[in-house]
Design a protein around this motif. Structure first.
Motif, mmCIF file in Angstrom:
data_model
loop_
_atom_site.group_PDB
_atom_site.id
_atom_site.type_symbol
_atom_site.label_atom_id
_atom_site.label_comp_id
_atom_site.label_asym_id
_atom_site.label_seq_id
_atom_site.Cartn_x
_atom_site.Cartn_y
_atom_site.Cartn_z
ATOM 1 N N UNK A 37 0.890 -1.282 -0.067
ATOM 2 C CA UNK A 37 0.143 -0.060 -0.134
ATOM 3 C C UNK A 37 0.782 1.401 -0.037
ATOM 4 N N UNK A 95 -2.018 -10.895 4.926
ATOM 5 C CA UNK A 95 -3.359 -11.485 5.273
ATOM 6 C C UNK A 95 -3.350 -12.832 5.264
ATOM 7 N N UNK A 100 -11.450 -16.876 10.143
ATOM 8 C CA UNK A 100 -12.078 -15.570 10.401
ATOM 9 C C UNK A 100 -11.158 -14.341 10.389
ATOM 10 N N UNK A 101 -10.039 -14.757 10.228
ATOM 11 C CA UNK A 101 -8.929 -13.649 10.659
ATOM 12 C C UNK A 101 -8.875 -12.827 9.097
ATOM 13 N N UNK A 103 -7.979 -9.364 9.245
ATOM 14 C CA UNK A 103 -7.231 -8.019 9.189
ATOM 15 C C UNK A 103 -5.945 -8.146 8.630
ATOM 16 N N UNK A 104 -5.507 -6.906 8.108
ATOM 17 C CA UNK A 104 -4.109 -6.878 7.799
ATOM 18 C C UNK A 104 -3.046 -6.730 8.787
ATOM 19 N N UNK B 33 -13.248 -2.838 8.467
ATOM 20 C CA UNK B 33 -12.352 -2.819 9.508
ATOM 21 C C UNK B 33 -12.020 -1.756 9.960
ATOM 22 N N UNK B 35 -8.598 0.236 12.084
ATOM 23 C CA UNK B 35 -7.188 0.224 12.306
ATOM 24 C C UNK B 35 -6.937 1.603 13.248
ATOM 25 N N UNK B 45 -4.502 -3.350 13.562
ATOM 26 C CA UNK B 45 -5.839 -3.805 13.616
ATOM 27 C C UNK B 45 -6.649 -3.585 14.874
ATOM 28 N N UNK B 48 -13.039 -5.984 13.540
ATOM 29 C CA UNK B 48 -13.477 -6.594 12.028
ATOM 30 C C UNK B 48 -14.876 -6.945 12.170
ATOM 31 N N UNK B 55 -16.582 -9.968 14.219
ATOM 32 C CA UNK B 55 -16.356 -11.098 13.836
ATOM 33 C C UNK B 55 -14.891 -11.289 14.458
ATOM 34 N N UNK B 56 -14.227 -10.179 14.960
ATOM 35 C CA UNK B 56 -13.006 -10.315 15.637
ATOM 36 C C UNK B 56 -12.705 -8.816 16.270
ATOM 37 N N UNK B 58 -10.318 -8.473 18.669
ATOM 38 C CA UNK B 58 -9.081 -8.892 19.477
ATOM 39 C C UNK B 58 -8.112 -7.744 19.573
ATOM 40 N N UNK B 91 -8.208 4.825 10.924
ATOM 41 C CA UNK B 91 -8.510 4.339 9.666
ATOM 42 C C UNK B 91 -9.527 3.340 9.501
ATOM 43 N N UNK B 95 -14.277 -4.119 2.348
ATOM 44 C CA UNK B 95 -13.855 -5.060 1.344
ATOM 45 C C UNK B 95 -15.251 -5.831 1.060
ATOM 46 N N UNK B 105 -8.560 -4.561 0.656
ATOM 47 C CA UNK B 105 -9.231 -3.818 1.637
ATOM 48 C C UNK B 105 -9.057 -2.413 1.053
#
Lengths: 116, 116
Positions: A37, A95, A100-101, A103-104, B33, B35, B45, B48, B55-56, B58, B91, B95, B105
């Protein structure tokens, strides 16, 4: 846990020349995606190029190409015919493909300067 | 269609105050997402969403941080009792969701939060 390392905090290139930005990553997964990116001062993260780990062929997008070495866990970005507008922060990101993960995971970035 | 938008662009608040940051994803994108990007670092992260559900989560640093996406489109990141260490660029990315096309993303321009 997966990690992404960009060992070059800053790089400089002359306009019209070629520059390579380095990225290494650590993962125990076999299927994943890698991204570069670009983030100019406007803060907007812009996708430069994407590579699927299961593809052996290196991705190419116009002046941008990658050297993906899966065994070495290396994913470098080559910018050809550098232009002033290429000056920005460049982030390498990982990624996981499954589960289910979603995220980047980003590296710390490389600041690219382009000299006229 | 339009890209990911985030409001406000900049937010200055005092320590201890409550803030809300808003994200409008690309129309039709089911995955969203959040960030956080501290100065000189890559984005990290936070949370999400797939549709309306988280979903996540964490990556949320503590219980002062909370995010919602009640209708599966717009999302709000909420920070209670802000601290100076919360100062960063937040941020948002979206997606298309599960599937090969959903692996990329697309980012918004971010909200710069400054806690005095």
């Amino acid at each position: 846990a997966q990690t992404v390392t960009q060992s070059q905090p800053e790089m400089s290139v002359q306009e019209a020349e070629t520059v390579t930005l380095s990225c290494t990553y650590d993962t125990s997964e076999s299927d994943y995606y890698l991204f570069w990116y670009k983030q100019p001062p406007s803060r907007q993260m812009i996708l430069v190029i994407r590579q699927e780990a299961y593809k052996q062929q290196n991705a190419t997008e116009n002046r941008f190409s990658v050297n993906f070495q899966k065994a070495a866990k290396s994913f470098s970005l080559k910018i050809s015919d550098s232009q002033l507008g290429d000056a920005a922060m460049y982030f390498c990101a990982y990624r996981q493909a499954g589960g289910s993960q979603g995220n980047l995971i980003f590296g710390k970035g490389t600041k690219l300067s382009v000299k006229p | 269609g339009a890209g990911v938008s985030q409001t406000p662009s900049n937010k200055v608040t005092e320590k201890g105050k409550y803030v809300e940051l808003r994200c409008d994803p690309i129309s039709g994108h089911t995955a969203l997402y959040w960030y956080r990007q501290s100065l000189g670092q890559g984005p990290e992260f936070l949370i999400y969403f797939q549709g309306t559900g988280a979903a996540d989560d964490s990556g949320l640093p503590n219980d002062r941080f909370f995010a919602v996406r009640p209708e599966g489109s717009v999302s709000t990141l909420k920070i209670q009792r802000t601290e100076r260490g919360d100062s960063a660029v937040y941020l948002c990315a979206s997606s298309p969701g599960p599937g090969t096309g959903g692996r990329t993303q697309y980012f918004g321009p971010g909200t710069r939060l400054t806690v005095l």
